[in-house]
Design a protein around this motif. Sequence first.
Motif, PDB file in Angstrom:
ATOM      1  N   SER A 362     -23.000  -9.226   0.458  1.00 59.77           N
ATOM      2  CA  SER A 362     -23.322 -10.161   1.543  1.00 59.77           C
ATOM      3  C   SER A 362     -22.481  -9.826   2.766  1.00 59.77           C
ATOM      4  O   SER A 362     -21.502  -9.065   2.690  1.00 59.77           O
ATOM      5  N   ASP A 363     -22.851 -10.431   3.900  1.00 55.57           N
ATOM      6  CA  ASP A 363     -22.102 -10.191   5.134  1.00 55.57           C
ATOM      7  C   ASP A 363     -20.666 -10.680   5.023  1.00 55.57           C
ATOM      8  O   ASP A 363     -19.783 -10.198   5.743  1.00 55.57           O
ATOM      9  N   ALA A 364     -20.415 -11.655   4.141  1.00 56.03           N
ATOM     10  CA  ALA A 364     -19.052 -12.160   3.993  1.00 56.03           C
ATOM     11  C   ALA A 364     -18.115 -11.102   3.412  1.00 56.03           C
ATOM     12  O   ALA A 364     -16.891 -11.237   3.513  1.00 56.03           O
ATOM     13  N   GLU A 365     -18.687 -10.024   2.835  1.00 60.94           N
ATOM     14  CA  GLU A 365     -17.869  -8.974   2.228  1.00 60.94           C
ATOM     15  C   GLU A 365     -17.700  -7.769   3.153  1.00 60.94           C
ATOM     16  O   GLU A 365     -17.161  -6.746   2.733  1.00 60.94           O
ATOM     17  N   ARG A 366     -18.131  -7.929   4.389  1.00 61.77           N
ATOM     18  CA  ARG A 366     -18.075  -6.824   5.340  1.00 61.77           C
ATOM     19  C   ARG A 366     -17.374  -7.293   6.621  1.00 61.77           C
ATOM     20  O   ARG A 366     -17.246  -8.489   6.868  1.00 61.77           O
ATOM     21  N   PRO A 367     -16.938  -6.358   7.472  1.00 63.49           N
ATOM     22  CA  PRO A 367     -17.030  -4.904   7.298  1.00 63.49           C
ATOM     23  C   PRO A 367     -15.953  -4.386   6.349  1.00 63.49           C
ATOM     24  O   PRO A 367     -14.865  -4.946   6.242  1.00 63.49           O
ATOM     25  N   SER A 368     -16.278  -3.343   5.667  1.00 58.69           N
ATOM     26  CA  SER A 368     -15.285  -2.662   4.846  1.00 58.69           C
ATOM     27  C   SER A 368     -14.165  -2.168   5.758  1.00 58.69           C
ATOM     28  O   SER A 368     -14.424  -1.643   6.857  1.00 58.69           O
ATOM     29  N   HIS A 369     -12.926  -2.315   5.324  1.00 61.51           N
ATOM     30  CA  HIS A 369     -11.794  -1.961   6.188  1.00 61.51           C
ATOM     31  C   HIS A 369     -10.624  -1.479   5.336  1.00 61.51           C
ATOM     32  O   HIS A 369     -10.493  -1.851   4.169  1.00 61.51           O
ATOM     33  N   TYR A 370      -9.776  -0.682   5.948  1.00 59.84           N
ATOM     34  CA  TYR A 370      -8.668  -0.076   5.222  1.00 59.84           C
ATOM     35  C   TYR A 370      -7.452  -1.019   5.246  1.00 59.84           C
ATOM     36  O   TYR A 370      -7.087  -1.567   6.282  1.00 59.84           O
ATOM     37  N   VAL A 371      -6.841  -1.195   4.090  1.00 57.30           N
ATOM     38  CA  VAL A 371      -5.635  -2.016   3.949  1.00 57.30           C
ATOM     39  C   VAL A 371      -4.571  -1.177   3.263  1.00 57.30           C
ATOM     40  O   VAL A 371      -4.853  -0.477   2.289  1.00 57.30           O
ATOM     41  N   ARG A 372      -3.350  -1.276   3.761  1.00 57.22           N
ATOM     42  CA  ARG A 372      -2.255  -0.513   3.163  1.00 57.22           C
ATOM     43  C   ARG A 372      -1.074  -1.429   2.870  1.00 57.22           C
ATOM     44  O   ARG A 372      -0.712  -2.271   3.688  1.00 57.22           O
ATOM     45  N   PHE A 373      -0.481  -1.199   1.702  1.00 56.02           N
ATOM     46  CA  PHE A 373       0.722  -1.914   1.297  1.00 56.02           C
ATOM     47  C   PHE A 373       1.900  -0.950   1.372  1.00 56.02           C
ATOM     48  O   PHE A 373       1.953   0.038   0.641  1.00 56.02           O
ATOM     49  N   GLU A 374       2.818  -1.246   2.255  1.00 57.22           N
ATOM     50  CA  GLU A 374       3.991  -0.390   2.403  1.00 57.22           C
ATOM     51  C   GLU A 374       5.009  -0.626   1.298  1.00 57.22           C
ATOM     52  O   GLU A 374       5.932   0.171   1.139  1.00 57.22           O
ATOM     53  N   ARG A 375       4.870  -1.697   0.592  1.00 59.38           N
ATOM     54  CA  ARG A 375       5.788  -2.006  -0.504  1.00 59.38           C
ATOM     55  C   ARG A 375       4.979  -2.548  -1.677  1.00 59.38           C
ATOM     56  O   ARG A 375       4.000  -3.269  -1.499  1.00 59.38           O
ATOM     57  N   GLY A 376       5.395  -2.182  -2.878  1.00 57.47           N
ATOM     58  CA  GLY A 376       4.719  -2.701  -4.053  1.00 57.47           C
ATOM     59  C   GLY A 376       4.965  -4.192  -4.234  1.00 57.47           C
ATOM     60  O   GLY A 376       5.788  -4.804  -3.551  1.00 57.47           O
ATOM     61  N   PHE A 377       4.231  -4.768  -5.145  1.00 56.91           N
ATOM     62  CA  PHE A 377       4.420  -6.184  -5.485  1.00 56.91           C
ATOM     63  C   PHE A 377       4.169  -6.361  -6.972  1.00 56.91           C
ATOM     64  O   PHE A 377       3.537  -5.519  -7.617  1.00 56.91           O
ATOM     65  N   ALA A 378       4.689  -7.445  -7.497  1.00 55.44           N
ATOM     66  CA  ALA A 378       4.508  -7.745  -8.929  1.00 55.44           C
ATOM     67  C   ALA A 378       3.399  -8.775  -9.082  1.00 55.44           C
ATOM     68  O   ALA A 378       3.335  -9.754  -8.356  1.00 55.44           O
ATOM     69  N   MET A 379       2.517  -8.541 -10.056  1.00 59.96           N
ATOM     70  CA  MET A 379       1.416  -9.474 -10.332  1.00 59.96           C
ATOM     71  C   MET A 379       1.449  -9.844 -11.810  1.00 59.96           C
ATOM     72  O   MET A 379       1.778  -9.011 -12.665  1.00 59.96           O
ATOM     73  N   ALA A 380       1.103 -11.091 -12.092  1.00 56.82           N
ATOM     74  CA  ALA A 380       1.049 -11.550 -13.478  1.00 56.82           C
ATOM     75  C   ALA A 380       0.018 -10.734 -14.261  1.00 56.82           C
ATOM     76  O   ALA A 380      -1.096 -10.513 -13.794  1.00 56.82           O
ATOM     77  N   ILE A 381       0.376 -10.319 -15.456  1.00 54.59           N
ATOM     78  CA  ILE A 381      -0.501  -9.485 -16.274  1.00 54.59           C
ATOM     79  C   ILE A 381      -1.756 -10.246 -16.678  1.00 54.59           C
ATOM     80  O   ILE A 381      -2.834  -9.659 -16.795  1.00 54.59           O
ATOM     81  N   THR A 382      -1.624 -11.538 -16.890  1.00 52.96           N
ATOM     82  CA  THR A 382      -2.770 -12.359 -17.290  1.00 52.96           C
ATOM     83  C   THR A 382      -2.859 -13.579 -16.383  1.00 52.96           C
ATOM     84  O   THR A 382      -1.948 -13.869 -15.597  1.00 52.96           O
ATOM     85  N   GLU A 383      -3.973 -14.288 -16.527  1.00 49.07           N
ATOM     86  CA  GLU A 383      -4.076 -15.582 -15.866  1.00 49.07           C
ATOM     87  C   GLU A 383      -3.026 -16.526 -16.442  1.00 49.07           C
ATOM     88  O   GLU A 383      -2.597 -16.383 -17.589  1.00 49.07           O
ATOM     89  N   VAL A 384      -2.600 -17.492 -15.662  1.00 49.03           N
ATOM     90  CA  VAL A 384      -1.651 -18.496 -16.130  1.00 49.03           C
ATOM     91  C   VAL A 384      -2.288 -19.253 -17.296  1.00 49.03           C
ATOM     92  O   VAL A 384      -3.446 -19.669 -17.223  1.00 49.03           O
ATOM     93  N   THR A 385      -1.544 -19.418 -18.362  1.00 48.42           N
ATOM     94  CA  THR A 385      -2.088 -20.049 -19.566  1.00 48.42           C
ATOM     95  C   THR A 385      -1.860 -21.560 -19.550  1.00 48.42           C
ATOM     96  O   THR A 385      -1.079 -22.094 -18.754  1.00 48.42           O
TER      97      THR A 385
END
Length: 615
Positions: A362-385
């Motif tokens: 859909s148009d809400a998913e556009r325009p495709s664009h480039y994103v860059r992360f200069e630093r890593g981040f930590a994400m939870a391995i699973t959804e919160v239980t």
Amino acid sequence: MPALWLLGVTGCGAPAEPPAPVPSSPSATPRQPAGEPGEGTVTIEGQDEAETVQRWTPPSVQIDPDQRAQARRAAQAALREGRLYATGDDAIPIWLALLEQDPRDQRARAGLRQARTALLAQADALLQQQLQQRQALAEAAGIALVLLTIAPEDEQVRRLQRQVETAQRAVAFNRAGEDDLRAGRIGEEGDGALDNFREALALDPDNARARQGLAAAESGLIARAENAARAGDFATAGTWLAEASKVRDASPTIADAFERIEAVRTATLARLRDQGLRDLATPQGLKAAREKLEAAMRIALPGDAAVALLRGRIELATHYGSFRPGQVFSDALRDGGRGPQMTVVPHGGFQMGAGPSEPGASDAERPSHYVRFERGFAMAITEVTVADFARFVKSANARPRATRRGHSIVYDERSGNFIRRSGVDWQSDYDGGRALANHPVMHVSVRDAEAYANWLSEQTGRSYRLPSEAEFEYALRAGSSGRFPWGDAGLPPEDSGNFTGSQDVSPSGRHWANAFIGYGDGYWGAAPVGSFRPNAWGLHDMSGNLSEWVADCWHASYRRAPSDGVAWFNPGCRGRVIRGGNWANAPEQTRAAWRQSQDSDTTSGRIGFRLVRGI
């Protein structure tokens, strides 16, 4: 051998007054073995266990009517000598025989009253006896049965019976508790020594043996805590010490044990800090220094100065601070527990959104664009239980949105639709039933998710938050660039996630009208977290199971979207974003670029969340 005034002893005598039924007393026994001529017996009546009754049957004594005076003297002599009921030569059987001949014999009745007083005193002394309690209680129980035969309506006798039964139960609980202690079953989770000693104290609040048992159980838990600390497992040490603190109110031994454990922790952390700093001074010491930091973080409390110093030095030496890409860790909580397991997502860039010709976009998913992360981040391995969220609710005394509102959106098996149902909140499953502890928490609003993140930040001293849309899609793609998280193929790989598959079947036999043909994951509804293979970066359920709240406000397109991956947020916005497919989404909603707007108060059996934190 009975005296000359006895005509004989038979087994058919009866007391002058019929005894009232007596509740069963399992440990009660007669003072002498039953079944021998001239001796009293205990009989058990009733076919049903619930109706089992014990009685004392006095020895049968027959007296020559011309020898009644001699019989009275013999009974008085037996009373003086303490021979009260065991044989036909003892006081009570003789008086009962006299009363059987002449119910008006006042001297016999007076003698029975004297014997009753003596037996009550004997029983009271036995109940107070601390040594050989089982034998003493058995004797007291036998006395109680005799008293219930000669004075069934006497309140003192009834009280004695209740005291004996209570004492026997308390002894049984204490013995069971001591057996549990010897077997190492302290019972911090129930069904062990602690439960038994507490049951004994509930029966007898002043029971010294039960109090000693609780003290021994507390010492056992403290010993476990100190052993864990010496092994370097301070999270487990904290858990055992917390359990020990529940045993007795304001026990001074807990504070002493805490100081000993903290002394071990402090010395261990100081050693790790100094070793890590020395490692950093060598050309190839970064890996070794990271290992020291990881060991320190596993045992440190939030805000520990030694860990903070070592981490700050390592952050200056590497792009990822004290971490490395793909590293799995969890932060310590103030209560001694651990936060959600996190993994470090590698820094880098990707093309976000759908291409101009992507099917189903859909148009809400556009325009495709480039994103860059200069630093890593930590994400939870699973959804919160559910278990994770329950800890927050209890600690923060929180009342999430669905709890306050009293309803949420669930799947209705009867109609096959999603409906609003009362009584549903974060403790509920996708259909409103009770959720299991390892299920992803659902029926939470985005504000509930943010409140959990704030609480976790306070608990750990780290900055937890919802992921941005860019962070979520970046982690979901995990280095891929296809239409779906697994690539461009229209069928998910086996065991890749909880999606709508044509082979899935509801409890009543329903099938999805719009599904991945030929795919089945075995679940109709949310699955326990981590039930399927993780993606290339070690993250589970990014594209299935539940859709997840992210930090961004809803924008109808990506025009002017941030390019550095931060959340696109407008203060006060109500329209928020969910990302990632769920167990009831159509295939086109499982695409990597799919996004949807939801009101910030929405709670549903299809929406959960996970967190990220900075490194």
